[in-house]
Design an enzyme around this catalytic site. Structure first.
Site, PDB file in Angstrom:
ATOM      1  N   ILE A   1      -4.115   4.502   0.968  1.00 37.50           N
ATOM      2  CA  ILE A   1      -4.811   4.919   2.572  1.00 37.50           C
ATOM      3  C   ILE A   1      -5.559   6.408   2.703  1.00 37.50           C
ATOM      4  CG2 ILE A   1      -2.504   6.747   3.430  1.00 37.50           C
ATOM      5  CD1 ILE A   1      -2.401   5.027   6.289  1.00 37.50           C
TER       6      ILE A   1
ATOM      7  N   GLY B   1      -2.317   3.744  -4.424  1.00 33.21           N
ATOM      8  CA  GLY B   1      -2.171   3.653  -4.725  1.00 33.21           C
ATOM      9  C   GLY B   1      -1.537   3.490  -6.025  1.00 33.21           C
TER      10      GLY B   1
ATOM     11  N   GLN C   1       0.745  -1.283  -0.158  1.00 29.56           N
ATOM     12  CA  GLN C   1      -0.051   0.203  -0.262  1.00 29.56           C
ATOM     13  C   GLN C   1       0.867   1.215  -0.008  1.00 29.56           C
ATOM     14  OE1 GLN C   1      -0.518   1.646   4.610  1.00 29.56           O
ATOM     15  NE2 GLN C   1      -0.956   2.357   3.050  1.00 29.56           N
ATOM     16  N   CYS C   2       0.342   2.487  -0.249  1.00 27.85           N
ATOM     17  CA  CYS C   2       1.012   3.777  -0.399  1.00 27.85           C
ATOM     18  C   CYS C   2      -0.003   4.691  -0.255  1.00 27.85           C
ATOM     19  CB  CYS C   2       1.672   3.603  -1.561  1.00 27.85           C
ATOM     20  SG  CYS C   2       0.811   3.842  -3.033  1.00 27.85           S
ATOM     21  N   ARG C   3       0.041   6.000  -0.152  1.00 28.29           N
ATOM     22  CA  ARG C   3      -1.264   6.549  -0.538  1.00 28.29           C
ATOM     23  C   ARG C   3      -2.221   6.537  -1.243  1.00 28.29           C
ATOM     24  NH1 ARG C   3      -2.310  12.300  -2.260  1.00 28.29           N
ATOM     25  NH2 ARG C   3      -3.320  13.338  -1.097  1.00 28.29           N
TER      26      ARG C   3
END
Length: 105
Positions: free
Chosen positions: A91, A65, A61-63
């Site tokens: 997120i 995708g 995961q990141c901010r």
């Protein structure tokens, strides 16, 4: 690329399923808010592959995708990983669905 929604991730957490969560955002972003995953910033993902499980599902995961998708592509192409899932919406999607007060950089 395989994807998982934040609702599916929450179900896995609630059911105490065995998986690894990796957050590929930068350390300062991770320190602002995180989902308790292992922080391996995208720039170092290829040199820290020994920290990534190969024997269970790994959710990246990141901010939003995008960086996690880039990480998965690199890991699949260069190291042959087959157990990676991108957290759709990152997120930001988690914040919107479950924690509107979560600070997100």
């Amino acid at each position: 690329m395989k994807e998982i929604t934040v609702q599916e991730l929450k179900a896995k957490i609630d059911n105490k399923e065995d998986f690894q969560l990796i957050d590929v955002r930068e350390t300062f972003e991770y320190e602002t808010s995180n989902l308790d995953g292992l922080n391996i910033p995208l720039g170092g993902i290829l040199i820290e592959t020994d920290k990534i499980a190969q024997d269970k599902p790994v959710i990246v995961q990141c901010r939003s995708g995008k960086r996690s998708a880039a990480a998965i592509m690199q890991l699949e192409q260069m190291h042959g990983f087959t157990n990676l899932y991108n957290l759709k919406g990152g997120i930001l999607a988690w914040q919107e669905a479950f924690d509107p007060n979560m600070p997100v950089y």
